[in-house]
Design a protein around this motif. Sequence first.
Motif, short mmCIF file in Angstrom:
data_model
loop_
_atom_site.label_atom_id
_atom_site.label_comp_id
_atom_site.label_asym_id
_atom_site.label_seq_id
_atom_site.Cartn_x
_atom_site.Cartn_y
_atom_site.Cartn_z
N ASN A 1 -25.54 -7.83 55.46
CA ASN A 1 -24.90 -8.43 56.56
C ASN A 1 -23.93 -7.60 57.51
O ASN A 1 -22.93 -7.01 57.06
N PRO A 2 -24.27 -7.21 58.64
CA PRO A 2 -23.73 -6.21 59.33
C PRO A 2 -22.19 -6.75 59.76
O PRO A 2 -21.45 -5.86 60.07
N ARG A 3 -22.22 -8.02 59.96
CA ARG A 3 -20.87 -8.66 60.00
C ARG A 3 -19.75 -8.26 58.90
O ARG A 3 -18.70 -7.86 59.24
N THR A 4 -20.15 -8.43 57.69
CA THR A 4 -19.29 -8.34 57.03
C THR A 4 -19.24 -6.92 56.27
O THR A 4 -18.64 -6.42 55.14
N THR B 1 -22.85 -19.11 60.62
CA THR B 1 -24.06 -19.55 61.66
C THR B 1 -23.97 -18.29 62.32
O THR B 1 -22.92 -17.89 62.91
N GLY B 2 -25.28 -17.84 62.59
CA GLY B 2 -25.33 -16.73 63.61
C GLY B 2 -25.26 -15.29 62.94
O GLY B 2 -25.55 -14.58 63.73
N ASP B 3 -25.08 -15.33 61.69
CA ASP B 3 -25.08 -14.07 61.02
C ASP B 3 -26.60 -13.34 60.98
O ASP B 3 -27.46 -14.09 60.85
N THR B 4 -26.67 -11.91 61.16
CA THR B 4 -28.15 -11.31 61.03
C THR B 4 -27.89 -10.77 59.66
O THR B 4 -26.91 -10.37 59.08
#
Length: 728
Positions: free
Chosen positions: A373-376, A415-418
């Motif tokens: 997960n690039p966000r986390t 919602t919306g995570d890659t």
Amino acid sequence: MSDVAAINTALNSPQRQFPLERTRNIGIAAHIDAGKTTTTERILFYTGLIHKIGDVDDGNTVTDWMEQEKERGITITSAAVTCFWTQKKEDGVYKSREGIGHRVNIIDTPGHVDFTAEVERSMRVLDGAVAVFCGVAGVQPQSETVWRQATKYKVPRIAFVNKMDRTGANFDNALNDMRKKLNAYAFPIYLPIGAEDRFEGLIDIVNQKAIVWGPGEVLNEGLKYEVRELDGELKSRGEKALAELIEAVSNKDDTIAELVLEEKPIDPPILKAAIRRLTCKIELIPVLCGSAFKKKGVQPLIDSVIDYLPSPIDIPPAQGMVPGTEDKLEVEPNDNSKFCSLAFKLWTDPYAGKLVFFRVYSGKLAKGDSIYNPRTRRRERVSRLMVIQGSERKDVDGVYSGDIAALVGLRNITTGDTLCDESFDVTLEPPTFPEPVISMAIEPKTKADRDKMSEGLQRLAEEDPTFRVFTNEETGQLIIAGMGELHLEIIRDRLKREFKVEADAGAPQIAFRETITQAAEGEGKFIRQSGGRGQYGHACIKVEPNEKGKGVEVVNDIVGGAIPKEYVPAVQDGILEAIKSGVYAGYQVIDIKVSITDGSFHEVDSNELAFKMAGIFALKDAFQKAAPILLEPIMKVEVTTPDEYQGDLLGDINRRRGVIQGVDAKQGQTILAASVPLKEMFGYATAIRSLSKGRASYSMEPLNFEQVPNSVLNEVLDAAKKRPAARS
């Protein structure tokens, strides 16, 4: 092999059973009551997924599986199903048998405006859509909303004019509505033979044939039909429609244009290929018709999904960004590429736990693989994969490019995570969602339920991006905010059913907004000295109205280091915090541009907290000087009523500060279009029933924000002071 056995074999196969070009990811979208769920149910029947058709009124459809959906007869959450279609005609019955030709992933979306987030996130991951219209009402307000959502995400679509068996059904009126209200380049590929109780078949324009249904049904196969040659009046109608279709296509497609200029014959396969090209480029909308409830026209609709809507390789590749940069990456739909997908929906299943619905854009994923997960910036192992069939979950060993499926057990997902391969660090564009327009205070009936309620609300907020939960700092009350009365009613109902929490709620409150009408400058200082090291922050800003709908912009115009670079983000944070909490009446600020122009600092006493406070004070100072105004949400309302109640309903809308935008007569009914402040629409469902003896209906959707008139302003400001919990 039976249909169900073939489907299960395909879903559980360790290898891809059908190429990408034979995959369709489609959504069924429309205004409430246009027949989306009924159409989906018939598609599932004819593709062999189910052998008994459910009905919305009976509460036994595949995609409306929630208890609230069954009780109310409406779709609340988008539901995903996977089916397979082999075009085959045998013994006068359309069938899907002996082999799997195309895989069709279908998402049935809600029609009620309160659940527009479900449509928004579904459109983000779809390759094509079927827009369903009522043959009597034509284009309705929510039809326009879902059409705009499809346009926003560049989703090709076909149109299905449903309910052609209903009294007052008129195909031409519905077609003209699409062209006029939706500005759609829409042309029929099927025409109805008859209408209302005499609706008996279709003219297949491309193939110049007639499809006529018989009176009886074949067990588990639906209506019998007969394909005939066109003759008489049907032949002249078919030839005229074909000429119009060819002309429409030739205006946009060079291949057909050349054939027309050279006066060469245009065979059906050549015309179909051109229609497909234009549909995939969103330059043409093929229009069909039928009656899903009466099982008429459904098989040609499935054929058209296969023939005209794109596969994942027929549309441009998904665009991603390298995290932390402006560099763009293309995500090619290819099983051999690195894995990349988008999580578009979260759902808590009572048996499986937290489900993450995702669309695979490239590569493949198997149980036991790790995803990133690039966000986390974290990796997680995939322990379980599912394909969703309404309320049923089928475990699968792997998914491939173009698939829509669900993951179980992932943490820290929104919602919306890659979700991608760690070596393919990319972020796909997430769906965007509207802000809540209504809020209310909520509290458990017993103190023992407080923790359970907080946990339940947080989980519901994770699932629904348009639902917010927060605590009002002044009163300590818990506030819930959403898209409408029905939205919050369903939330409370889910709290009771799923989390066993009874809750009391206050009266609904409107989410007003604040903005300014002129430019102004402001200054904020935060200076504290109480022995030892003090605090010092000083910022000067300029505020000015932003273009309507453009939102909030905060720019750094500091020159010469008046505020050190490391403290500028703190000033911006302070400004954004003040914008969120409001200045004028405690409501969020919108459509404003803020420029940080000057300031000063202290070598020893300056810190981030001091500059954040300076940003808050500066915004409040400038805002008060900039002629602030209060804005209220305005709703687009459409009322359908028998003619005799028109006057009473017009008068009621006027009393609600409504502005009539249009009055239209259609099939013995009057349709009133109006814009009405949301504040005045509470209790309207009861009022309209009373005024029309239960014979009128209405729908509404958010339109825009407009200035609160002076006659109402003081009332709103006084109420805001007395009930700070209403603010959002």
